[in-house]
Enzyme design. Structure first.
Site, PDB file in Angstrom:
ATOM      1  N   TYR A  53      39.609  64.150  48.986  1.00 27.94           N
ATOM      2  CA  TYR A  53      40.108  63.301  47.899  1.00 27.94           C
ATOM      3  C   TYR A  53      38.968  62.904  46.967  1.00 27.94           C
ATOM      4  O   TYR A  53      37.855  62.597  47.411  1.00 27.94           O
ATOM      5  CB  TYR A  53      40.785  62.052  48.450  1.00 27.94           C
ATOM      6  CG  TYR A  53      42.116  62.301  49.125  1.00 27.94           C
ATOM      7  CD1 TYR A  53      42.721  63.550  49.105  1.00 27.94           C
ATOM      8  CD2 TYR A  53      42.768  61.283  49.801  1.00 27.94           C
ATOM      9  CE1 TYR A  53      43.941  63.773  49.733  1.00 27.94           C
ATOM     10  CE2 TYR A  53      43.992  61.489  50.428  1.00 27.94           C
ATOM     11  CZ  TYR A  53      44.569  62.741  50.395  1.00 27.94           C
ATOM     12  OH  TYR A  53      45.770  62.947  51.023  1.00 27.94           O
ATOM     13  N   PRO A 217      56.939  59.989  49.124  1.00 28.36           N
ATOM     14  CA  PRO A 217      58.263  59.411  49.391  1.00 28.36           C
ATOM     15  C   PRO A 217      59.156  59.341  48.153  1.00 28.36           C
ATOM     16  O   PRO A 217      60.375  59.269  48.290  1.00 28.36           O
ATOM     17  CB  PRO A 217      57.932  58.009  49.914  1.00 28.36           C
ATOM     18  CG  PRO A 217      56.582  57.700  49.360  1.00 28.36           C
ATOM     19  CD  PRO A 217      55.853  59.007  49.353  1.00 28.36           C
ATOM     20  N   LEU A 218      58.556  59.372  46.954  1.00 27.02           N
ATOM     21  CA  LEU A 218      59.356  59.368  45.721  1.00 27.02           C
ATOM     22  C   LEU A 218      59.421  60.760  45.100  1.00 27.02           C
ATOM     23  O   LEU A 218      59.853  60.921  43.965  1.00 27.02           O
ATOM     24  CB  LEU A 218      58.770  58.374  44.700  1.00 27.02           C
ATOM     25  CG  LEU A 218      58.596  56.930  45.164  1.00 27.02           C
ATOM     26  CD1 LEU A 218      58.205  56.041  43.996  1.00 27.02           C
ATOM     27  CD2 LEU A 218      59.850  56.403  45.845  1.00 27.02           C
ATOM     28  N   GLY A 220      57.120  62.802  43.922  1.00 25.48           N
ATOM     29  CA  GLY A 220      56.371  62.932  42.679  1.00 25.48           C
ATOM     30  C   GLY A 220      56.921  62.111  41.527  1.00 25.48           C
ATOM     31  O   GLY A 220      56.655  62.418  40.356  1.00 25.48           O
ATOM     32  N   GLY A 224      61.938  57.738  41.429  1.00 22.94           N
ATOM     33  CA  GLY A 224      61.457  56.426  41.006  1.00 22.94           C
ATOM     34  C   GLY A 224      62.125  55.857  39.773  1.00 22.94           C
ATOM     35  O   GLY A 224      61.565  54.970  39.123  1.00 22.94           O
ATOM     36  N   GLY A 225      63.313  56.355  39.433  1.00 19.91           N
ATOM     37  CA  GLY A 225      64.013  55.845  38.246  1.00 19.91           C
ATOM     38  C   GLY A 225      63.585  56.530  36.967  1.00 19.91           C
ATOM     39  O   GLY A 225      63.556  55.917  35.902  1.00 19.91           O
TER      40      GLY A 225
END
Length: 330
Positions: A53, A217-218, A220, A224-225
């Site tokens: 990372y 969990p979203l 990418g 997420g709306g």
């Protein structure tokens, strides 16, 4: 904060995992420290990182940021269950050299020492294999891990992105060798939209006593709306999310998802996290906030109670594959 055991171990971890992948590339050191302080204050004790990372010429930078946060004291290291990963090449561009990637005993030994130095600590709680290594036998991998456990440099080993059969193979070899633990956790791509892990990865993890740590969990940002944000603020999706939404079938599913949650007065991102917390075998999803505000949104997911009717409606929009072999055989 709610806590649970990590798989079959006695280790108690928070039901949200703080992912640090954005620390360095997108979030500067000072803001990264603020997010980690906020996470710890909220009771999140499980922090996840990886040696690569920081990416590109900055590989290792994220571990250094976590290490500088530990160096501030205040029992930060003692309160944190620290997980990092090994597999990807740490060579700089144009400087590739053998044995600086994958899971040979040599690279594992060198990579642990380098991560410990960057993290400013003398042990890693969960040392994870970032990918399967098709060239290195598990006998060699476990030999290296057992030595590191005996030296007190790592406490447990985990996997990431392993298929179900490799989870089984890894732990069967560990058992035959009399290794200390075998794998105790698996990080996998798993969310409402991408549920293939339910076929074999999660059942294998449950069978062998691994905690399941879902990443993305979203998906990418897709969960997420994203369509709501387009309509209310003009914020258009980018990258893979934007590309996915060009498919009318995908866009219709996401629209149905957001419409359902509007009906229930729920936020899409928080609901996607809360759904994962209802899934069998899941220890806790990884959240990778770029800001403290995003962290606060993730924390709200812990308080959501999703009723059976809503869960059934979510299954209709995003049906799972079903268990194997029935999912592909019958």
């Amino acid at each position: 904060m709610k806590y649970t055991q990590l798989g079959r171990t006695g280790l108690k971890v928070s039901r949200l995992v703080l992912g640090t992948m954005n620390f360095g590339p997108q979030t500067d050191e000072a803001d990264s420290h603020t997010i980690m302080d906020s996470a710890l204050d909220a009771g999140i004790n499980y922090f996840d990182t990886a040696n690569v990372y920081g990416w590109g010429e900055n590989k290792g930078r994220t571990e250094e940021i976590v290490g500088s946060w530990f160096a501030q004291g205040g029992d930060r290291r003692e309160k944190t269950v620290l997980a990092t990963k090994v597999y990807g090449s740490m060579s700089r561009e144009g400087e590739t050299w053998p044995n600086e990637d994958r899971l040979s005993a040599l690279n594992i030994r060198r990579a642990v020492e380098a991560s410990l130095k960057r993290l400013g600590t003398d042990y890693i709680d969960i040392y994870q294999f970032h990918h399967i290594d098709r060239l290195t036998p598990f006998e060699e991998i476990w030999q290296a891990v057992d030595v590191l456990i005996q030296q007190g440099k790592i406490l447990y080993a985990g996997s990431s992105n392993f298929p179900g059969y490799k989870i089984a193979q890894a732990n069967e070899v560990a058992t035959r060798r009399g290794s200390t633990y075998g794998l105790v956790s698996e990080q996998c791509l798993y969310n409402l939209y991408e549920r293939r892990a339910e076929m074999e990865v999660i059942p294998a993890a449950q069978e062998y006593g691994l905690g399941v740590i879902p990443w993305s969990p979203l998906h990418g940002g897709l969960l997420g709306g994203v369509i709501r944000k387009e309509a209310t603020s003009g914020r258009r999706a980018s990258g893979r999310t934007a590309e996915a939404l060009t498919d009318p079938v995908v866009r219709a599913r996401i629209q149905a998802y957001e419409d359902l949650l509007d009906k229930h007065g729920l936020e899409p991102g928080e609901t996607a996290l809360a759904w994962l917390l209802t899934r069998p075998g899941v220890t806790g999803p990884i959240v990778g906030p770029r800001t403290s505000g995003q962290l606060n949104g993730a924390l709200r997911a812990l308080e959501l109670e999703l009723g059976e009717e809503l869960l059934a409606s979510l299954d209709e929009i995003f049906p799972g594959p079903g268990p194997s072999p029935e999912a592909f055989a019958w």
